[in-house]
Write an enzyme that holds these catalytic residues in place. Structure first.
Site, PDB file in Angstrom:
ATOM      1  N   PRO A  39       9.816  -4.249  -0.217  1.00 54.64           N
ATOM      2  CA  PRO A  39      10.895  -3.909   0.723  1.00 54.64           C
ATOM      3  C   PRO A  39      10.380  -3.881   2.171  1.00 54.64           C
ATOM      4  O   PRO A  39       9.239  -3.482   2.418  1.00 54.64           O
ATOM      5  CB  PRO A  39      11.332  -2.514   0.271  1.00 54.64           C
ATOM      6  CG  PRO A  39      10.911  -2.410  -1.157  1.00 54.64           C
ATOM      7  CD  PRO A  39       9.657  -3.237  -1.268  1.00 54.64           C
ATOM      8  N   ASP A  67      -2.646  -1.752  10.088  1.00 54.25           N
ATOM      9  CA  ASP A  67      -2.831  -1.748   8.630  1.00 54.25           C
ATOM     10  C   ASP A  67      -3.430  -3.055   8.100  1.00 54.25           C
ATOM     11  O   ASP A  67      -3.778  -3.142   6.920  1.00 54.25           O
ATOM     12  CB  ASP A  67      -1.479  -1.533   7.917  1.00 54.25           C
ATOM     13  CG  ASP A  67      -0.989  -0.099   8.031  1.00 54.25           C
ATOM     14  OD1 ASP A  67      -1.803   0.782   8.380  1.00 54.25           O
ATOM     15  OD2 ASP A  67       0.206   0.135   7.781  1.00 54.25           O
ATOM     16  N   GLY A 108       4.521  -6.375   5.792  1.00 54.34           N
ATOM     17  CA  GLY A 108       4.195  -7.353   6.839  1.00 54.34           C
ATOM     18  C   GLY A 108       2.683  -7.492   7.010  1.00 54.34           C
ATOM     19  O   GLY A 108       2.151  -8.603   7.136  1.00 54.34           O
ATOM     20  N   SER A 109       1.996  -6.365   6.999  1.00 51.72           N
ATOM     21  CA  SER A 109       0.530  -6.383   7.144  1.00 51.72           C
ATOM     22  C   SER A 109      -0.119  -7.074   5.955  1.00 51.72           C
ATOM     23  O   SER A 109      -1.090  -7.815   6.104  1.00 51.72           O
ATOM     24  CB  SER A 109      -0.012  -4.951   7.238  1.00 51.72           C
ATOM     25  OG  SER A 109       0.553  -4.298   8.336  1.00 51.72           O
ATOM     26  N   GLY A 148       7.504   1.425   4.818  1.00 54.13           N
ATOM     27  CA  GLY A 148       6.306   2.270   4.715  1.00 54.13           C
ATOM     28  C   GLY A 148       5.309   1.751   3.701  1.00 54.13           C
ATOM     29  O   GLY A 148       4.384   2.456   3.292  1.00 54.13           O
ATOM     30  N   LEU A 149       5.486   0.489   3.290  1.00 51.13           N
ATOM     31  CA  LEU A 149       4.616  -0.088   2.251  1.00 51.13           C
ATOM     32  C   LEU A 149       3.709  -1.203   2.798  1.00 51.13           C
ATOM     33  O   LEU A 149       3.015  -1.882   2.031  1.00 51.13           O
ATOM     34  CB  LEU A 149       5.473  -0.641   1.098  1.00 51.13           C
ATOM     35  CG  LEU A 149       6.386   0.392   0.415  1.00 51.13           C
ATOM     36  CD1 LEU A 149       7.318  -0.285  -0.583  1.00 51.13           C
ATOM     37  CD2 LEU A 149       5.545   1.460  -0.298  1.00 51.13           C
ATOM     38  N   LYS A 201       0.850  -1.215   0.000  1.00 50.68           N
ATOM     39  CA  LYS A 201       0.000   0.000   0.000  1.00 50.68           C
ATOM     40  C   LYS A 201       0.867   1.239   0.000  1.00 50.68           C
ATOM     41  O   LYS A 201       2.026   1.210   0.431  1.00 50.68           O
ATOM     42  CB  LYS A 201      -0.959   0.019   1.202  1.00 50.68           C
ATOM     43  CG  LYS A 201      -0.296   0.141   2.592  1.00 50.68           C
ATOM     44  CD  LYS A 201       0.018   1.546   3.041  1.00 50.68           C
ATOM     45  CE  LYS A 201       0.808   1.570   4.338  1.00 50.68           C
ATOM     46  NZ  LYS A 201       1.666   2.669   4.589  1.00 50.68           N
TER      47      LYS A 201
HETATM   48  P1  ATP Z   1       4.624  -0.573   9.626  1.00 49.16           P
HETATM   49  O1  ATP Z   1       4.336   0.808   9.158  1.00 49.16           O
HETATM   50  O2  ATP Z   1       3.395  -1.423   9.805  1.00 49.16           O
HETATM   51  O3  ATP Z   1       5.630  -0.690  10.742  1.00 49.16           O
HETATM   52  P2  ATP Z   1       6.131  -0.972   7.219  1.00 49.16           P
HETATM   53  O4  ATP Z   1       5.204  -0.952   6.068  1.00 49.16           O
HETATM   54  O5  ATP Z   1       6.992   0.223   7.366  1.00 49.16           O
HETATM   55  O6  ATP Z   1       5.313  -1.314   8.463  1.00 49.16           O
HETATM   56  P3  ATP Z   1       6.889  -3.766   7.123  1.00 49.16           P
HETATM   57  O7  ATP Z   1       7.581  -4.230   5.887  1.00 49.16           O
HETATM   58  O8  ATP Z   1       5.516  -4.216   7.347  1.00 49.16           O
HETATM   59  O9  ATP Z   1       7.065  -2.207   7.171  1.00 49.16           O
HETATM   60  O10 ATP Z   1       7.831  -4.188   8.350  1.00 49.16           O
HETATM   61  C1  ATP Z   1       7.680  -3.690   9.667  1.00 49.16           C
HETATM   62  C2  ATP Z   1       8.397  -4.657  10.624  1.00 49.16           C
HETATM   63  O11 ATP Z   1       7.669  -5.877  10.675  1.00 49.16           O
HETATM   64  C3  ATP Z   1       9.801  -5.019  10.179  1.00 49.16           C
HETATM   65  O12 ATP Z   1      10.700  -4.499  11.112  1.00 49.16           O
HETATM   66  C4  ATP Z   1       9.842  -6.549  10.153  1.00 49.16           C
HETATM   67  O13 ATP Z   1      10.908  -7.079  10.896  1.00 49.16           O
HETATM   68  C5  ATP Z   1       8.532  -7.002  10.765  1.00 49.16           C
HETATM   69  N1  ATP Z   1       7.884  -8.100  10.003  1.00 49.16           N
HETATM   70  C6  ATP Z   1       7.273  -9.164  10.537  1.00 49.16           C
HETATM   71  N2  ATP Z   1       6.743  -9.954   9.580  1.00 49.16           N
HETATM   72  C7  ATP Z   1       7.024  -9.397   8.400  1.00 49.16           C
HETATM   73  C8  ATP Z   1       6.733  -9.760   7.040  1.00 49.16           C
HETATM   74  N3  ATP Z   1       6.059 -10.875   6.711  1.00 49.16           N
HETATM   75  N4  ATP Z   1       7.162  -8.917   6.079  1.00 49.16           N
HETATM   76  C9  ATP Z   1       7.831  -7.781   6.404  1.00 49.16           C
HETATM   77  N5  ATP Z   1       8.140  -7.407   7.663  1.00 49.16           N
HETATM   78  C10 ATP Z   1       7.743  -8.194   8.671  1.00 49.16           C
END
Ligand code: ATP
Length: 288
Positions: free
Chosen positions: A90, A132, A98-99, A94-95, A9
């Site tokens: 990545p 998210d 994980g969610s 911020g994308l 997202k």
């Molecule tokens: P958010 O804003 O929700 O923190 P984001 O979009 O910036 O997330 P994500 O890629 O979701 O970043 O990663 C956030 C953290 O979640 C990372 O530090 C990672 O170690 C952890 N994580 C746990 N499971 C996953 C997954 N399946 N994919 C990516 N990151 C994951």
């Protein structure tokens, strides 16, 4: 085996309105699913297990594994499952990678275990793990309020070409929100104007209203991110914004030719940048 695309997202608009007594933040955001995705494969197994192409995420803290555990304990199915994730989004960028993985896992297990839970119930389970996840279970173009879990479906955004750029940095979302509190950053309150621009479908109006309050705390720490934004506009992008708490920036482009030019200019400026051209999609995950 179920094979599910888990879409990333971007935030077209992100405002932080206040801080709840429990420490969470009240936000107002307009979120958009884009075509960049991880691949989540779910196959029948006796126990729950997870593998992934990312070594650092191959453990029980993986959000997808945690989501599977929560759903398993909430519904007590007779079987387990093996989850395999091919990461392309990545991490900590911020994308919402994980969610997205967690949402796709909940949706896949709902089918594999024949639970027939409505999406709202999956969203309630997901919300316990991350604000998210409810969005990623719905996807498309949404207004997200509260912690991000109160969702209102919006008309789809125009099918612009979008260049996604991720500098090789990891940014902790929690740290960014802590800075917003410490520095008492005032809310933007321009959500209504953004919605008006989005309704118009006009790229110039939409680009002018793209706003993310978190830029105000992230840019002074990482001036390169602002540099990426400036270069993208010089190269012909109509508008650019940091997504979530960064470091990813996306650039909205009028057509494919402009998107290619912006992407090439960014790649030649710094080969460490992850650059991809994506399109808006109208769902958060897709069972293929
Ligand atoms: P958010 O804003 O929700 O923190 P984001 O979009 O910036 O997330 P994500 O890629 O979701 O970043 O990663 C956030 C953290 O979640 C990372 O530090 C990672 O170690 C952890 N994580 C746990 N499971 C996953 C997954 N399946 N994919 C990516 N990151 C994951």
């Amino acid at each position: 085996m179920l094979s599910i695309k888990a879409y990333a997202k971007i935030n077209l608009y992100l405002d932080v309105i206040s801080r709840y007594p429990n420490g969470y933040h009240q936000i107002e955001s307009i979120m958009q699913s884009v075509s960049l995705h991880d691949l989540v494969e779910i196959s029948p197994a006796q126990d729950l297990s997870l593998s992934t192409t990312s070594r650092e995420l191959s453990n029980k803290d993986n959000l997808a594994f945690k989501a599977a555990e929560l759903l398993h304990s909430a519904t007590s199915p007779k079987a387990g499952a093996h989850i395999n994730i091919t990461k392309q989004i990545p991490v900590a960028a911020g994308l919402a990678g994980g969610s997205a993985d967690a949402a796709a896992t909940l949706a896949g297990l709902n089918i594999l275990w024949e639970l027939n839970l409505p999406v709202e119930e999956l969203q309630q389970i997901g919300e316990r793990l991350g604000a998210d996840i409810p969005f990623c279970l719905a996807g498309g173009t949404m207004l997200a309020e509260g912690r991000g879990e109160k969702l209102t479906k919006l008309n789809p955004m125009p099918k612009f070409w979008i260049v996604l750029v991720t500098p090789p940095l990891r940014i902790s979302t929690a740290d960014v929100y802590r800075l917003v509190d410490e520095r008492e950053i005032a809310p933007l309150y321009t959500g209504t104007e953004f919605l008006g621009a989005l309704e118009s479908g006009d790229i110039t109006q939409i680009s002018a209203m793209l706003k993310n309050l978190l830029e105000e705390v992230v840019f002074p720490l990482h001036p390169d991110i602002e540099g990426v934004k400036k270069l993208a506009i010089t190269s012909g992008g109509s508008g650019a914004l940091m997504s979530g708490s960064g470091p990813s920036v996306y650039v909205i482009c009028r057509d494919e030719e402009v998107a290619n030019r912006v992407a090439n200019d960014l790649r030649s400026r710094d080969e460490a940048l992850f650059v991809d051209i994506v399109r808006p999609v109208d769902k958060g995950f897709e069972i293929t």
